[in-house]
Design a protein around this motif. Structure first.
Motif, PDB file in Angstrom:
ATOM      1  N   ARG A 149       0.809  -1.206   0.000  1.00  0.00           N
ATOM      2  CA  ARG A 149       0.000   0.000   0.000  1.00  0.00           C
ATOM      3  C   ARG A 149       0.848   1.263   0.000  1.00  0.00           C
ATOM      4  O   ARG A 149       0.533   2.231  -0.691  1.00  0.00           O
ATOM      5  N   VAL A 150       1.873   1.253   0.778  1.00  0.00           N
ATOM      6  CA  VAL A 150       2.672   2.475   0.863  1.00  0.00           C
ATOM      7  C   VAL A 150       3.455   2.682  -0.434  1.00  0.00           C
ATOM      8  O   VAL A 150       3.667   3.825  -0.857  1.00  0.00           O
ATOM      9  N   ALA A 151       3.805   1.611  -1.091  1.00  0.00           N
ATOM     10  CA  ALA A 151       4.478   1.745  -2.383  1.00  0.00           C
ATOM     11  C   ALA A 151       3.528   2.381  -3.394  1.00  0.00           C
ATOM     12  O   ALA A 151       3.896   3.289  -4.148  1.00  0.00           O
ATOM     13  N   ALA A 152       2.281   1.905  -3.396  1.00  0.00           N
ATOM     14  CA  ALA A 152       1.297   2.473  -4.306  1.00  0.00           C
ATOM     15  C   ALA A 152       1.044   3.945  -3.971  1.00  0.00           C
ATOM     16  O   ALA A 152       0.930   4.803  -4.855  1.00  0.00           O
ATOM     17  N   ALA A 153       0.969   4.230  -2.688  1.00  0.00           N
ATOM     18  CA  ALA A 153       0.723   5.610  -2.269  1.00  0.00           C
ATOM     19  C   ALA A 153       1.864   6.514  -2.694  1.00  0.00           C
ATOM     20  O   ALA A 153       1.644   7.653  -3.136  1.00  0.00           O
ATOM     21  N   ALA A 154       3.079   6.041  -2.562  1.00  0.00           N
ATOM     22  CA  ALA A 154       4.233   6.850  -2.969  1.00  0.00           C
ATOM     23  C   ALA A 154       4.127   7.227  -4.430  1.00  0.00           C
ATOM     24  O   ALA A 154       4.362   8.380  -4.822  1.00  0.00           O
ATOM     25  N   ALA A 155       3.740   6.250  -5.265  1.00  0.00           N
ATOM     26  CA  ALA A 155       3.601   6.520  -6.694  1.00  0.00           C
ATOM     27  C   ALA A 155       2.469   7.503  -6.957  1.00  0.00           C
ATOM     28  O   ALA A 155       2.614   8.481  -7.703  1.00  0.00           O
ATOM     29  N   THR A 156       1.339   7.257  -6.356  1.00  0.00           N
ATOM     30  CA  THR A 156       0.179   8.105  -6.599  1.00  0.00           C
ATOM     31  C   THR A 156       0.392   9.517  -6.065  1.00  0.00           C
ATOM     32  O   THR A 156       0.054  10.510  -6.738  1.00  0.00           O
ATOM     33  N   LEU A 157       0.927   9.624  -4.884  1.00  0.00           N
ATOM     34  CA  LEU A 157       1.010  10.925  -4.226  1.00  0.00           C
ATOM     35  C   LEU A 157       2.274  11.699  -4.576  1.00  0.00           C
ATOM     36  O   LEU A 157       2.401  12.878  -4.238  1.00  0.00           O
ATOM     37  N   GLY A 158       3.235  11.016  -5.197  1.00  0.00           N
ATOM     38  CA  GLY A 158       4.401  11.753  -5.675  1.00  0.00           C
ATOM     39  C   GLY A 158       5.591  11.795  -4.730  1.00  0.00           C
ATOM     40  O   GLY A 158       6.356  12.755  -4.753  1.00  0.00           O
ATOM     41  N   TRP A 159       5.772  10.748  -3.925  1.00  0.00           N
ATOM     42  CA  TRP A 159       6.936  10.697  -3.026  1.00  0.00           C
ATOM     43  C   TRP A 159       8.076   9.941  -3.710  1.00  0.00           C
ATOM     44  O   TRP A 159       7.848   8.973  -4.428  1.00  0.00           O
ATOM     45  N   GLU A 160       9.288  10.369  -3.399  1.00  0.00           N
ATOM     46  CA  GLU A 160      10.449   9.753  -4.039  1.00  0.00           C
ATOM     47  C   GLU A 160      10.663   8.308  -3.599  1.00  0.00           C
ATOM     48  O   GLU A 160      11.111   7.466  -4.382  1.00  0.00           O
ATOM     49  N   ALA A 161      10.352   8.041  -2.333  1.00  0.00           N
ATOM     50  CA  ALA A 161      10.589   6.704  -1.798  1.00  0.00           C
ATOM     51  C   ALA A 161       9.521   6.363  -0.782  1.00  0.00           C
ATOM     52  O   ALA A 161       8.737   7.225  -0.387  1.00  0.00           O
ATOM     53  N   HIS A 162       9.516   5.098  -0.387  1.00  0.00           N
ATOM     54  CA  HIS A 162       8.572   4.714   0.662  1.00  0.00           C
ATOM     55  C   HIS A 162       9.307   3.852   1.686  1.00  0.00           C
ATOM     56  O   HIS A 162      10.408   3.336   1.428  1.00  0.00           O
ATOM     57  N   ALA A 163       8.681   3.721   2.854  1.00  0.00           N
ATOM     58  CA  ALA A 163       9.286   2.949   3.947  1.00  0.00           C
ATOM     59  C   ALA A 163       8.162   2.380   4.792  1.00  0.00           C
ATOM     60  O   ALA A 163       7.018   2.855   4.728  1.00  0.00           O
TER      61      ALA A 163
END
Lengths: 394, 394, 394, 394
Positions: C47-61
């Motif tokens: 989920r956080v990986a998908a959110a990073a892509a959708t919301l525009g974050w460089e990375a996720h953790a």
């Protein structure tokens, strides 16, 4: 046509409003009794004579005791300050007259209870009593009740009621009778708070069971008026000043016997709000909202409508199939404040003619008084105060 | 993900609005193409460089001819004044680029027709064109169209459309490019009147067949601006003054091919109305009304509802089942002006990805131009002028 | 330009709103620091990986402890449920990171006090903290504060504040985390009541000194959700049901240290009111009123105007001389909910760059927590409860 | 007190409204003449007898020629359909009676000119005439005029006037007299369009110099009514059907002699708009807007106020310093439609007592008729039609 001969005591603001109603009611509505404006009564001979001429009464008098004793009077209409309601009403009922009494019914629970008991006794002899909570007769309010009673908003969860005025924000506004506890009983609470207590209980059919309250007097000393003049007196520097002995504002939370919770506020310090009686109810299936500043409108939210079409519908309560409106003008023509009194007179005349009890009764008005009393005790003690339900069963 | 590489020409008000859309659209909507802000183009090197940094473009350029010729650009977004639309659009189409062009499509019918014909030719090669009538993408407007198309208001009889602004009421406001016919084509008519022509035809599905018009220029001479600056330039006493060569206001009556009759008004002299695009439609079964000053609301009257519950329902167009809104926030959260551009970008990207033609097409925009032309000819001759329907069939 | 590298924990509703702000703030405002969306953190990897892509974050953790420990993070943005605020914030402050924490600051006074104390200690080392009461940054609210601070309404006598929603009126709406005391701390009170407590104290500059409250849970048992999903989960008959352990509605009366009296109401059962945050202030010289459903408007009553011209003025807060608005579009173009977060990010970045403390501080947020705590204790005891002012002086 | 003995011809909607005014005017206002409701006249003996009783007239009659000839009648009040106005008014003036005539003054310019000439001749003998454009006497409209006359909105540039009703949207609504040209003269144009022509000219002090118009009849055949009954007749399938010979809607553009440009619309097909008389004026220094559906309000925009406080001010026109309102209730109490007639009666009585000419005169009403005539000719020819100004100088 048979007549209903009216003797009215008091001829200030409320007296003028009632006079307009008595003059108009039989022209607007087809009724089995014809109101006759027989006599108006006031303490000052010159003033009451002038009022009789202006307001359209056949005669005038200065002693209300003689008025209530007259054989040719069928109904006594009490438009005086609250400290005289009980005495006049009890005498009128004893004399077998129907009684219409302005709100609040009395300045104390004890007086109100005595009046309600006298009304109950008189009722067995065919004498009718009514308390003048005129806002019930605003068509939009009557429609609100009709919608709630028909289940259109489901179970009521929230009540949000305010009555906002601003007529004494100016600290130079004088110490008129409405600001003195000995005459008025209370301040904003009894004058305008009483209306929203009655109105919300009326439209929901539920009763307040307990309250938590707070009152405030923002301006505690005011110039004495040169003469008592209702809401429009002007101060006189030479007359000195005196203490305000009533509340300027009263706020309270409440629970009602149907499970609803509520906020109430009555104030004379809401700058810019002239006569802002507003009530909103939120139910399980919808909501209704009313604002007296737009008295010809009712907002209704229907949560059973298609989801993308839901919203508050602004109903112009000016159409023939709305309460009371068929008597007036074609579609889309607003009515005014005074019409609420004409409708009140209509309902009272109709009830008397039919041998039925009009509403709100003195018992209903006593119950409002019990709520006001609980509010004052809660404000004094900072505690939750239950409304004495057993007393309300008169 | 495959990219849609955008080259934008112009970076003033519209350029900023489009940039916000390109930056946001893929974050709000799940789309098969990823917009890439490749290059922004402007005449002044320093300014366009600053704009690229502020607005978020990868590169900047000063020669639009080179931009439209680049291999790594898929779509040309034209945000310049109207006098340059035709030249840029024709070159871009010739180069095989998709084109998004701001409204009005052109400054003359001849130019608009040439563009529509070029778009039709390009369409056969899979090239897509769209004219930027962004107000179609306000959710409340899209809901209006949905309700009308579903027959919820029946046959449309009346259209009442105004676009009211007040930004040049001050006679000291300078002679910016929008007040010069050679650059802007017309005044209030083309700038804001075009929007209500498109919007009303869009929501009703009907087309204007004839008009009777009147235009006025209230302030005919204005100080020259020290530099061109869109809507916010300031005059300079030393620069002298010049003649306003466009209309300040345009009013017209119209008939539409479905039998409806209409009033239209576009003005920059409606003191106090900032961006008052308002449309009301009255039909045989109901009505709808929209005011852009409250862009998240739509009023809907359902004449088939129970008669005592009828009224205009204020729909908060902020719920997930309203057009475009599922992409944004939970229930009850308003969106703003800029979102109309994000929705426009969404629809354009979706159409390109699907190999379909987006709307409004250049042909649609030509038809609007024909209406504007008829309005100007009617105003000049004080006569009823039919809209040249045969030309609208491009 | 120097960067402000942000690590955000949580990516549901608030995370999406904050992301939109971080993406947009440097495009709308000219600031000395460039926000960089470095990493977003969530418990579920997919989920956080998908959110990073959708919301525009460089990375996720997935481990917030690692995020707050990273050298290349300057600011930790906490968008998780309230039960985790304290732990994350304390760790971030210990690591020397600036912290932006969503409201309410914590689920208990004890946690909030610990956070405020840690913030005060960190502040001496140049570390900045802010609590996300975003409604302060709605331009109409900021204008309200400016008018009140300038004395335009005189001494404030009345505060009338409600936050009305209706998203759980349906008894089949499932038992999401916001309805569980262990996660959310409280119900409507902390979620939306906290906003109106902060907002009214902010615009008046006064603090609540005591309260009398009442809370209610109308639907006490709900189906379990199949998965936690903020405000939009759907129930699953197979999952069974559970007890709602927070309030559905909270009502309270209050006194403020400037002499004003107030009513507050926060509810999720106001059918038809989607996000009805409304505040009205009545003062000795005027009044102001705001309704978030019309967030681009402020109503202002000036009792010093000529008497026959007085009324509530509907200010369209969309003009360049209104707070924050010069950054956006020309006159008359509404903005939306999300802009309040962009303005919040702007103010936070500006304060960090200037080496100043942003507002509201964690101490301010603690004081709100003390009010909420007093409300809950008053509701439990049916007694007036003073707010512990000595603790608010952190 | 000296009396003004009234003979009223016609007793339908307008007769009832005038009766309410005559009954009330001396109770609300202190006037040197006492209105006496001497006789009401109608064609049908039974109906007029009933009307006399209901409406409060001392006597009734069936021959208007005898009424206007009576020595004990001072004023003839004409409330009949337009085809009889001229004959009755001319006879009354010849008999030396003051005349109050409902609008529109006549069904043709020729009749109206004859009436205006007769009125001018009678005026030299001290006979007074007035046309019943009652909306001038709505307090909010009178306040609008006062503000415009005081220069508060500067030079008027735009007029936007509509009168929207919906009472014949249903195609089964029968062919009442108002839908027949021989009796009513025209349709929406003369019935309600006349009001907005008069009102806008009154409040601006400017006159329409030319028009471009369009009219439409949406439903051209309707069932015959079983009996004529104003606005509320019901059709009867057995009675057959007939042709509607008047306009359902009239739209026109106009120029006024002060430089303003205008749009006008009068329609009976605006579904959901019950009595939507709306007027907005935009001037160089401000704007005013009125909507009869909220008749106790006036919106005023003051462009000279501080820029960040500007907006439309909703003035509740219910205060003692507003026109006519000191006669009624305390602050904040709305009045209704009927009060406009009471105010009209007040002004007429005051003018007669003072030996002055009331307004609007028959000459003013002739000028309105000239505008209506120009509208019809423009609609027939699709051309711009100047209003015959030389004829308006009677």
């Amino acid at each position: 046509m048979e007549q209903l001969r009216v003797g009215m005591v008091g001829h200030a603001f409320m007296g003028a409003a009632h006079s307009q109603a008595w003059r108009t009611v039989n022209h607007a509505f087809d009724l089995p009794l014809q109101a006759r404006m027989s006599v108006v009564c006031g303490r000052d001979e010159d003033r009451v004579a002038a009022a009789a001429a202006t307001l359209g009464w056949e005669a005038h008098a200065t002693d209300w005791r003689k008025v209530v004793a007259r054989d040719d009077i069928d109904l006594v209409d009490i438009c005086t300050p609250g400290d005289t309601h009980a005495e006049i009403a009890l005498a009128a009922l004893a004399a077998g007259k129907h009684v219409l009494c302005e709100k609040p019914l009395a300045n104390s629970v004890a007086e109100a209870r005595e009046m309600a008991e006298a009304a109950a006794a008189a009722q067995t002899r065919g004498v009718r009593t009514m308390c003048g909570f005129n806002y019930r007769r605003v068509p939009a309010v009557a429609l609100m009740r009709r919608l709630v009673a028909a289940g259109r908003i489901g179970t009521v969860r929230h009540i949000r009621a305010v009555y906002l005025q601003d007529w004494i924000v100016d600290p130079e506004f004088p110490l008129v009778w409405r600001l003195r506890r000995d005459v008025a009983g209370s301040g904003a609470l009894g004058d305008i708070g009483a209306h929203i207590v009655d109105l919300t209980q009326y439209v929901t059919g539920a009763r307040i069971t307990g309250v938590s309250a707070l009152t405030e007097t923002f301006v505690r000393e005011r110039p004495l008026p040169t003469e008592a003049a209702g809401l429009s007196a002007t101060g006189n520097g030479h007359a000195g000043s005196g203490e305000v002995t009533v509340d300027d504002a009263a706020l309270f939370l409440a629970r009602l016997d149907g499970g609803a919770i509520a906020t109430y506020e009555a104030t004379r310090f809401a700058t810019g709000r002239k006569n802002g009686l507003r009530v909103e109810l939120n139910g399980s299936l919808g909501s209704v909202a009313f604002d007296f500043e737009r008295m010809n409108e009712l907002e209704f939210y229907d949560a059973t409508a298609p989801s993308d079409e839901q919203g508050f519908t602004r109903i112009l309560v000016t159409e023939p199939d709305h309460p009371y409106m068929a008597a007036w003008w074609p579609a889309g023509h607003p009515i005014g404040y005074e019409h609420s009194f004409t409708h009140e007179a209509r309902d009272l005349i109709a009830a008397i003619a039919a041998g039925e009890d009009p509403a709100p009764s003195f018992a209903d008005a006593l119950q409002v008084q019990l709520v006001l009393d609980a509010v004052e005790r809660s404000a004094a003690t900072s505690a939750w105060v239950p409304v004495e339900a057993e007393l309300a069963s008169v």
